[in-house]
Design a protein around this motif. Structure first.
Motif, PDB file in Angstrom:
ATOM      1  N   ALA A 194      87.296  39.089  31.316  1.00 46.17           N
ATOM      2  CA  ALA A 194      87.677  39.063  29.898  1.00 46.17           C
ATOM      3  C   ALA A 194      86.984  40.186  29.135  1.00 46.17           C
ATOM      4  CB  ALA A 194      87.327  37.707  29.285  1.00 46.17           C
ATOM      5  N   ALA A 195      85.709  40.431  29.461  1.00 43.35           N
ATOM      6  CA  ALA A 195      84.967  41.510  28.807  1.00 43.35           C
ATOM      7  C   ALA A 195      85.564  42.878  29.139  1.00 43.35           C
ATOM      8  CB  ALA A 195      83.501  41.463  29.218  1.00 43.35           C
ATOM      9  N   GLU A 196      85.984  43.045  30.392  1.00 48.17           N
ATOM     10  CA  GLU A 196      86.593  44.324  30.787  1.00 48.17           C
ATOM     11  C   GLU A 196      87.909  44.551  30.046  1.00 48.17           C
ATOM     12  OE1 GLU A 196      87.673  46.932  34.781  1.00 48.17           O
ATOM     13  OE2 GLU A 196      87.017  44.846  34.993  1.00 48.17           O
ATOM     14  N   LEU A 197      88.722  43.494  29.926  1.00 47.93           N
ATOM     15  CA  LEU A 197      89.955  43.610  29.154  1.00 47.93           C
ATOM     16  C   LEU A 197      89.666  43.994  27.710  1.00 47.93           C
ATOM     17  CD1 LEU A 197      92.296  40.616  30.131  1.00 47.93           C
ATOM     18  CD2 LEU A 197      92.648  43.027  30.598  1.00 47.93           C
ATOM     19  N   MET A 198      88.718  43.299  27.102  1.00 48.32           N
ATOM     20  CA  MET A 198      88.375  43.556  25.709  1.00 48.32           C
ATOM     21  C   MET A 198      87.894  44.996  25.519  1.00 48.32           C
ATOM     22  SD  MET A 198      88.143  42.470  22.576  1.00 48.32           S
ATOM     23  CE  MET A 198      88.205  40.667  22.605  1.00 48.32           C
ATOM     24  N   GLY A 199      86.949  45.423  26.347  1.00 47.72           N
ATOM     25  CA  GLY A 199      86.393  46.762  26.210  1.00 47.72           C
ATOM     26  C   GLY A 199      87.426  47.850  26.374  1.00 47.72           C
ATOM     27  N   LYS A 200      88.303  47.691  27.357  1.00 45.50           N
ATOM     28  CA  LYS A 200      89.318  48.721  27.608  1.00 45.50           C
ATOM     29  C   LYS A 200      90.395  48.748  26.537  1.00 45.50           C
ATOM     30  CE  LYS A 200      88.615  49.221  32.569  1.00 45.50           C
ATOM     31  NZ  LYS A 200      89.135  49.022  33.949  1.00 45.50           N
ATOM     32  N   PHE A 201      90.832  47.577  26.075  1.00 45.87           N
ATOM     33  CA  PHE A 201      91.851  47.553  25.025  1.00 45.87           C
ATOM     34  C   PHE A 201      91.304  48.085  23.694  1.00 45.87           C
ATOM     35  CE2 PHE A 201      94.411  44.457  27.588  1.00 45.87           C
ATOM     36  CZ  PHE A 201      95.601  45.165  27.551  1.00 45.87           C
ATOM     37  N   LEU A 202      90.007  47.923  23.467  1.00 46.70           N
ATOM     38  CA  LEU A 202      89.382  48.460  22.241  1.00 46.70           C
ATOM     39  C   LEU A 202      89.049  49.945  22.368  1.00 46.70           C
ATOM     40  CD1 LEU A 202      86.934  45.601  21.158  1.00 46.70           C
ATOM     41  CD2 LEU A 202      88.953  46.396  19.905  1.00 46.70           C
ATOM     42  N   GLY A 203      89.227  50.505  23.544  1.00 47.42           N
ATOM     43  CA  GLY A 203      88.903  51.909  23.737  1.00 47.42           C
ATOM     44  C   GLY A 203      87.410  52.167  23.788  1.00 47.42           C
ATOM     45  N   GLY A 204      86.639  51.119  24.104  1.00 48.15           N
ATOM     46  CA  GLY A 204      85.203  51.300  24.294  1.00 48.15           C
ATOM     47  C   GLY A 204      84.352  51.124  23.062  1.00 48.15           C
ATOM     48  N   HIS A 205      84.958  50.850  21.905  1.00 49.67           N
ATOM     49  CA  HIS A 205      84.137  50.628  20.694  1.00 49.67           C
ATOM     50  C   HIS A 205      84.889  49.733  19.709  1.00 49.67           C
ATOM     51  CE1 HIS A 205      86.656  53.594  18.533  1.00 49.67           C
ATOM     52  NE2 HIS A 205      86.591  54.293  19.652  1.00 49.67           N
ATOM     53  N   GLY A 206      84.124  48.885  19.012  1.00 50.88           N
ATOM     54  CA  GLY A 206      84.717  47.985  18.041  1.00 50.88           C
ATOM     55  C   GLY A 206      83.803  46.816  17.733  1.00 50.88           C
ATOM     56  N   ASN A 207      84.276  45.930  16.859  1.00 52.81           N
ATOM     57  CA  ASN A 207      83.520  44.749  16.448  1.00 52.81           C
ATOM     58  C   ASN A 207      84.351  43.501  16.708  1.00 52.81           C
ATOM     59  OD1 ASN A 207      81.271  46.250  15.224  1.00 52.81           O
ATOM     60  ND2 ASN A 207      82.809  46.889  13.723  1.00 52.81           N
ATOM     61  N   ILE A 208      83.747  42.514  17.384  1.00 52.11           N
ATOM     62  CA  ILE A 208      84.530  41.345  17.777  1.00 52.11           C
ATOM     63  C   ILE A 208      83.910  40.029  17.295  1.00 52.11           C
ATOM     64  CG2 ILE A 208      85.415  42.545  19.819  1.00 52.11           C
ATOM     65  CD1 ILE A 208      83.581  40.843  21.535  1.00 52.11           C
ATOM     66  N   LEU A 209      84.806  39.064  17.129  1.00 52.72           N
ATOM     67  CA  LEU A 209      84.436  37.693  16.787  1.00 52.72           C
ATOM     68  C   LEU A 209      84.621  36.839  18.039  1.00 52.72           C
ATOM     69  CD1 LEU A 209      83.899  35.513  14.445  1.00 52.72           C
ATOM     70  CD2 LEU A 209      86.408  35.226  14.471  1.00 52.72           C
ATOM     71  N   ILE A 210      83.648  35.962  18.310  1.00 54.61           N
ATOM     72  CA  ILE A 210      83.775  35.039  19.440  1.00 54.61           C
ATOM     73  C   ILE A 210      84.151  33.655  18.905  1.00 54.61           C
ATOM     74  CG2 ILE A 210      82.506  33.788  21.231  1.00 54.61           C
ATOM     75  CD1 ILE A 210      81.007  36.294  21.859  1.00 54.61           C
ATOM     76  N   VAL A 211      85.189  33.068  19.489  1.00 47.66           N
ATOM     77  CA  VAL A 211      85.670  31.742  19.084  1.00 47.66           C
ATOM     78  C   VAL A 211      85.455  30.762  20.227  1.00 47.66           C
ATOM     79  CG1 VAL A 211      87.661  30.384  18.336  1.00 47.66           C
ATOM     80  CG2 VAL A 211      87.402  32.758  17.550  1.00 47.66           C
ATOM     81  N   ASN A 212      84.896  29.606  19.904  1.00 50.44           N
ATOM     82  CA  ASN A 212      84.758  28.545  20.902  1.00 50.44           C
ATOM     83  C   ASN A 212      85.329  27.247  20.344  1.00 50.44           C
ATOM     84  OD1 ASN A 212      82.704  27.314  19.275  1.00 50.44           O
ATOM     85  ND2 ASN A 212      81.193  28.695  20.171  1.00 50.44           N
ATOM     86  N   ASN A 213      85.233  26.198  21.137  1.00 47.10           N
ATOM     87  CA  ASN A 213      85.813  24.913  20.756  1.00 47.10           C
ATOM     88  C   ASN A 213      84.721  23.850  20.757  1.00 47.10           C
ATOM     89  OD1 ASN A 213      87.239  22.219  21.340  1.00 47.10           O
ATOM     90  ND2 ASN A 213      88.960  23.563  20.869  1.00 47.10           N
TER      91      ASN A 213
END
Length: 371
Positions: A194-213
């Motif tokens: 999941a981290a690899e998907l996130m990093g690559k789709f963001l192009g290696g930089h960005g700010n993210i929110l983590i959601v849990n249940n």
């Protein structure tokens, strides 16, 4: 056409090893139930298929397993399986896998006693303790259960194991309870993918929110998943920053949670990614983004496929997910339990990890299983 040359090769390969009905089923391209009907002269099988199976069994040097014969006639074994049925998109599929595997092994004399909590809140400490007390009364031979993180439940499981009852975990595993084997996913790998998907789709930089249940926030396995997600980002994508978290509260109504999410996602100009590390709330994250008319503006990564998530993937509201096949998990659980009971196959603390799939909009339809 039956391939005699192939069988000759197999006989050499199997030399010195005990041939099981599973080997015959694989070679013949049929189910274990079909092999059982052929070897035990039961009804419900075509003559040509029966002849083929008997020929394969003879060439492989199959010898009838005395334990299996005893089980199918008088020494019935009991297996208790304890699990929730919510969320439906996941557990209905897993239950289908359990059901279909039961059919494969029904002629072996194994009785599967299923304890299913029909509501999410019902899979509780008290419910599980009651089930385990009933398990002791039923004098079962093996218990399979989704891990529940409670000292009382762990103590009760240890009592059951001391009483000589085998324990198998599935989907969620224990680190500190003696298991025969576990069937499920590698949560560390789940988080890293999941981290690899996130990093690559963001192009290696960005700010993210983590959601849990709120229903899984204390799960040891989900803690592993989120920790590996963070570790992978730190190592491989140091310019992707986790700037906040949001807990979807199952005790509150859907509209309340979505309004809170919309407030967070709509007010932050710097936020461009969302990671939902539990599939239960992923569709709600997508709903909030869709209501804001911001589909495609966030990289949204999560886990587990459902009908709603498949639609949001096609609409590019959710970017991509890492998922498993719950049907396969249920099927593999019963298959491995049956093999252990019938043949003694299985070693202490073995882990049977399920395959993981990356699902995007293009393959979301084919990956979501329709009944």
């Amino acid at each position: 056409m039956y391939n005699f040359n192939r069988i000759t090769y197999k006989v050499v390969k199997m030399a010195g090893k005990r041939v099981t009905m599973a080997h015959i089923a694989k070679e013949a391209g049929v189910s274990l139930g079909t092999v059982d009907r052929a070897l035990n002269n039961r009804e419900g099988i075509r003559d040509d298929v029966k002849k083929k199976i008997l020929h394969i069994a003879q060439d492989l040097g199959y010898k009838k397993n005395a334990l299996a014969s005893a089980l199918s006639t008088k020494n019935k074994k009991k297996v208790a399986v304890i699990y929730p049925m919510k969320p439906e998109f996941f557990w209905t599929k897993l239950n289908m896998g359990i059901r279909d595997a039961e059919k494969e092994f029904e002629s072996y004399g194994i009785e599967f006693i299923k304890y299913k909590a029909e509501e999410m809140w019902a899979f509780s400490e008290n419910y599980i303790l009651q089930c385990l007390d009933q398990v002791l009364k039923e004098k079962v031979d093996l218990v399979a259960m989704v891990a529940y993180y409670s000292v009382k439940v762990k103590d009760k499981l240890n009592d059951i194991i001391k009483a000589g009852i085998h324990f198998v975990s599935f989907n969620e595993e224990y680190d500190d309870v003696k298991v025969l084997f576990h069937v499920g996913i590698d949560n560390n790998k789940y988080g890293r993918l999941a981290a690899e998907l996130m990093g690559k789709f963001l192009g290696g930089h960005g700010n993210i929110l983590i959601v849990n249940n709120s229903t899984i926030i204390s799960s040891d396995n989900h803690k592993k998943r989120i920790q590996e997600f963070k570790n992978f980002l730190k190592q491989q994508f140091p310019e992707v920053n986790i700037v906040g978290s949001f807990t979807y509260d199952e005790t509150m109504n859907k509209e309340y949670n979505i309004d809170l999410l919309k407030g967070i996602l709509g007010s932050s100009a710097l936020l461009n990614g969302v990671y939902d590390f539990d599939g239960t709330s992923l569709s709600k994250v997508g709903s909030a983004i869709k209501e804001l008319d911001k589909g495609g503006e966030f990289v949204v990564v999560g886990h587990e496929i459902s009908k709603e998530v498949a639609e949001l993937l096609k609409e590019n509201v959710i970017t991509g997910i890492v998922s498993q096949d719950p049907y396969a998990q249920g099927y593999e659980l019963i298959k491995n339990i049956s093999h252990f009971i019938l043949h003694g196959e299985g070693q202490q603390n073995t882990v049977h990890n399920m395959d993981l799939k990356i699902i995007l909009g293009e393959n979301s339809n084919e990956q979501y299983m329709i009944d």
